[in-house]
Structures are given as structure tokens and as C-alpha cells.
Write an enzyme that holds these catalytic residues in place. Structure first.
Site, PDB file in Angstrom:
ATOM      1  N   LYS A  15       0.817  -1.210   0.000  1.00 20.16           N
ATOM      2  CA  LYS A  15       0.000   0.000   0.000  1.00 20.16           C
ATOM      3  C   LYS A  15       0.856   1.267   0.000  1.00 20.16           C
ATOM      4  CE  LYS A  15      -2.304  -0.406   3.685  1.00 20.16           C
ATOM      5  NZ  LYS A  15      -2.047   0.403   4.838  1.00 20.16           N
ATOM      6  N   ARG A  90      -9.149   3.719   9.472  1.00 20.03           N
ATOM      7  CA  ARG A  90      -8.781   2.321   9.692  1.00 20.03           C
ATOM      8  C   ARG A  90      -9.982   1.531  10.218  1.00 20.03           C
ATOM      9  NH1 ARG A  90      -3.248   1.847   9.296  1.00 20.03           N
ATOM     10  NH2 ARG A  90      -2.369   0.042  10.344  1.00 20.03           N
ATOM     11  N   ARG A 127      10.147  -7.778   5.219  1.00 23.48           N
ATOM     12  CA  ARG A 127      10.290  -6.361   5.583  1.00 23.48           C
ATOM     13  C   ARG A 127      10.890  -6.221   6.978  1.00 23.48           C
ATOM     14  NH1 ARG A 127       5.042  -2.580   5.518  1.00 23.48           N
ATOM     15  NH2 ARG A 127       4.725  -3.252   7.654  1.00 23.48           N
ATOM     16  N   ARG A 133      11.470  -3.339  11.943  1.00 26.26           N
ATOM     17  CA  ARG A 133      10.298  -2.791  12.650  1.00 26.26           C
ATOM     18  C   ARG A 133       9.871  -3.710  13.769  1.00 26.26           C
ATOM     19  NH1 ARG A 133       5.675  -0.352   8.781  1.00 26.26           N
ATOM     20  NH2 ARG A 133       4.416  -1.155  10.497  1.00 26.26           N
ATOM     21  N   ARG A 144      -2.181  -8.169  13.570  1.00 24.02           N
ATOM     22  CA  ARG A 144      -2.519  -6.994  12.754  1.00 24.02           C
ATOM     23  C   ARG A 144      -3.433  -7.384  11.591  1.00 24.02           C
ATOM     24  NH1 ARG A 144       2.908  -5.005  11.154  1.00 24.02           N
ATOM     25  NH2 ARG A 144       1.860  -3.326  10.076  1.00 24.02           N
TER      26      ARG A 144
HETATM   27  P1  AMP Z   1       0.818   1.202   9.390  1.00 23.25           P
HETATM   28  O1  AMP Z   1       2.155   1.753   9.060  1.00 23.25           O
HETATM   29  O2  AMP Z   1      -0.310   1.909   8.625  1.00 23.25           O
HETATM   30  O3  AMP Z   1       0.733  -0.280   9.263  1.00 23.25           O
HETATM   31  O4  AMP Z   1       0.530   1.555  10.927  1.00 23.25           O
HETATM   32  C1  AMP Z   1       1.376   1.082  11.963  1.00 23.25           C
HETATM   33  C2  AMP Z   1       0.636   1.119  13.293  1.00 23.25           C
HETATM   34  O5  AMP Z   1       0.235   2.464  13.579  1.00 23.25           O
HETATM   35  C3  AMP Z   1      -0.661   0.319  13.327  1.00 23.25           C
HETATM   36  O6  AMP Z   1      -0.442  -1.055  13.622  1.00 23.25           O
HETATM   37  C4  AMP Z   1      -1.413   1.030  14.445  1.00 23.25           C
HETATM   38  O7  AMP Z   1      -0.909   0.695  15.721  1.00 23.25           O
HETATM   39  C5  AMP Z   1      -1.053   2.480  14.196  1.00 23.25           C
HETATM   40  N1  AMP Z   1      -2.013   3.149  13.267  1.00 23.25           N
HETATM   41  C6  AMP Z   1      -1.770   3.597  12.001  1.00 23.25           C
HETATM   42  N2  AMP Z   1      -2.866   4.173  11.476  1.00 23.25           N
HETATM   43  C7  AMP Z   1      -3.840   4.073  12.414  1.00 23.25           C
HETATM   44  C8  AMP Z   1      -5.208   4.460  12.466  1.00 23.25           C
HETATM   45  N3  AMP Z   1      -5.808   5.062  11.431  1.00 23.25           N
HETATM   46  N4  AMP Z   1      -5.899   4.187  13.609  1.00 23.25           N
HETATM   47  C9  AMP Z   1      -5.322   3.590  14.660  1.00 23.25           C
HETATM   48  N5  AMP Z   1      -4.034   3.182  14.674  1.00 23.25           N
HETATM   49  C10 AMP Z   1      -3.290   3.414  13.564  1.00 23.25           C
END
Ligand code: AMP
Length: 185
Positions: A15, A90, A127, A133, A144
Site C-alpha cells: 500500500k 482504519r 520487511r 520494525r 494486525r
Molecule cells: P501502518 O504503518 O499503517 O501499518 O501503521 C502502523 C501502526 O500504527 C498500526 O499497527 C497502528 O498501531 C497504528 N495506526 C496507524 N494508522 C492508524 C489508524 N488510522 N488508527 C489507529 N491506529 C493506527
């Protein structure tokens, strides 16, 4: 052609990569909630200190914090002519908050990137090895993914009239070609 785009897809689907390419093509900002939260953690801001424990556990950060962060971002002038949202909303509550603030046309097109679960786990483990990470170990990845199925997938129904499904299997170029066709439809 609308320039308010939302990407939806499980973690590890590519994404972020596709969103960045689309941002370059459209000349609008990339609004990536995960990147913004990681930056807040790195800068040890109040938001970062609150968010970090949820992120490390693979849980969603509380809606209130994320909604405030994104609404602040979308009010900046560079987002006036459009944006590519990546990672927000989300869940349906966040989508409702966005509709409430910016109206029904907060989003023109929802691109849903699709790949199989096994492919995702494999990509995420790769990754993890490259980026280090802390939320990329296998149990956290599975968690997740589960949160994606229960919290984020319902957005596909919420935005049903705006959804374009995109096959996420292939090279970055192949997938981007499909992303662009999804935009034109
Ligand atoms: P991502 O890089 O989008 O996978 O986000 C990494 C982490 O950030 C996620 O596993 C959540 O803990 C947090 N996160 C990112 N975007 C959101 C969102 N819109 N709402 C809540 N938590 C978020």
C-alpha cells in the site's frame, strides 16, 4: 478525475509503495497515519508517547488521537486540492468522523489492494528483516491481519459506491498500472 484517494489493504500488501507512486503522479500529499505516528514516536512527542504501546502490540491507536492528528493534517493548505490517504480511516468510526468533518466528498475513490494472507505474512517477515520494525514479528503480524479483517475491511461496505478492487500480486509496475486504471474507471 477526483484526487481524494483512500488506499485500503492489509499490512504488507504494498500500500505504502503504491500510495507514494500515486502521490508523485497526482502531485498531492501522501497522508500516511502509520508514518506520522512513527515520526511522533521518534520525536518523543506527547502523541508518540501515548501511541507507542498500541503500535508495538499491533493494536490500533485510540480513534480520538488519530482522528485529531489527521484532521489537523488535512486542514493544511497543501491538502486543498487532494490527498492520498494511507492507513486512515482504519475503522468505520474513523470514517464517520472524516465524513462529519469534510463531508461525503472527503474521499472520491477507494482503492482496495488485494493479496492472499500467506503472501502477506511472507512479505512482512521479509520487511521485518530489512527494516527492523518492532511490530513485524510473526504473532504481531497475524494479530494486525486479524484487526484488518475485523476493523478495517468493513470500510469496503461503508464506501461501497467508491470502491475499486486492485489485484496486488505482481511487480510494483504491474500493480501501479492497475491502480491507475482503477482511478480512471
Ligand atoms: P501502518 O504503518 O499503517 O501499518 O501503521 C502502523 C501502526 O500504527 C498500526 O499497527 C497502528 O498501531 C497504528 N495506526 C496507524 N494508522 C492508524 C489508524 N488510522 N488508527 C489507529 N491506529 C493506527
Amino acid at each position: 478525475m477526483g484526487r481524494r484517494i483512500l488506499f485500503i489493504g492489509p499490512p504488507g500488501v504494498g500500500k505504502g509503495t503504491q500510495a507514494k507512486r500515486l502521490v508523485d503522479a497526482l502531485g498531492v500529499p501522501h497522508v500516511a497515519s502509520g508514518d506520522m505516528l512513527r515520526e511522533a514516536v521518534a520525536n518523543d512527542t506527547e502523541l508518540g508517547r501515548e501511541a507507542v504501546r498500541y503500535m508495538e502490540a499491533g493494536e490500533l491507536v485510540p480513534d480520538k488521537l488519530v482522528i485529531a492528528m489527521i484532521e489537523r493534517r488535512l486542514r493544511k493548505q497543501d491538502a486543498y486540492c487532494g490527498y492520498v490517504l494511507d492507513g486512515f480511516p482504519r475503522n468505520v468510526r474513523q470514517a464517520e468522523a472524516l465524513t462529519e468533518t469534510l463531508g461525503d466528498d472527503a474521499i472520491d475513490t477507494v482503492l482496495v489492494l488485494e493479496v492472499t494472507e500467506e503472501e502477506i505474512v511472507e512479505r512482512l517477515l521479509k520487511r521485518a528483516a530489512i527494516e527492523g520494525r518492532s511490530d513485524d514479528d510473526e504473532p504481531t503480524i497475524r494479530h494486525r491481519l486479524e484487526i484488518f479483517r475485523t476493523e478495517t475491511e468493513p470500510l469496503i461496505d461503508y464506501y461501497t459506491d467508491k470502491v475499486q478492487r486492485v489485484d496486488g500480486v505482481g511487480t510494483i509496475d504491474q500493480v501501479f498500472c492497475r491502480v491507475v486504471s482503477g482511478m480512471i474507471c
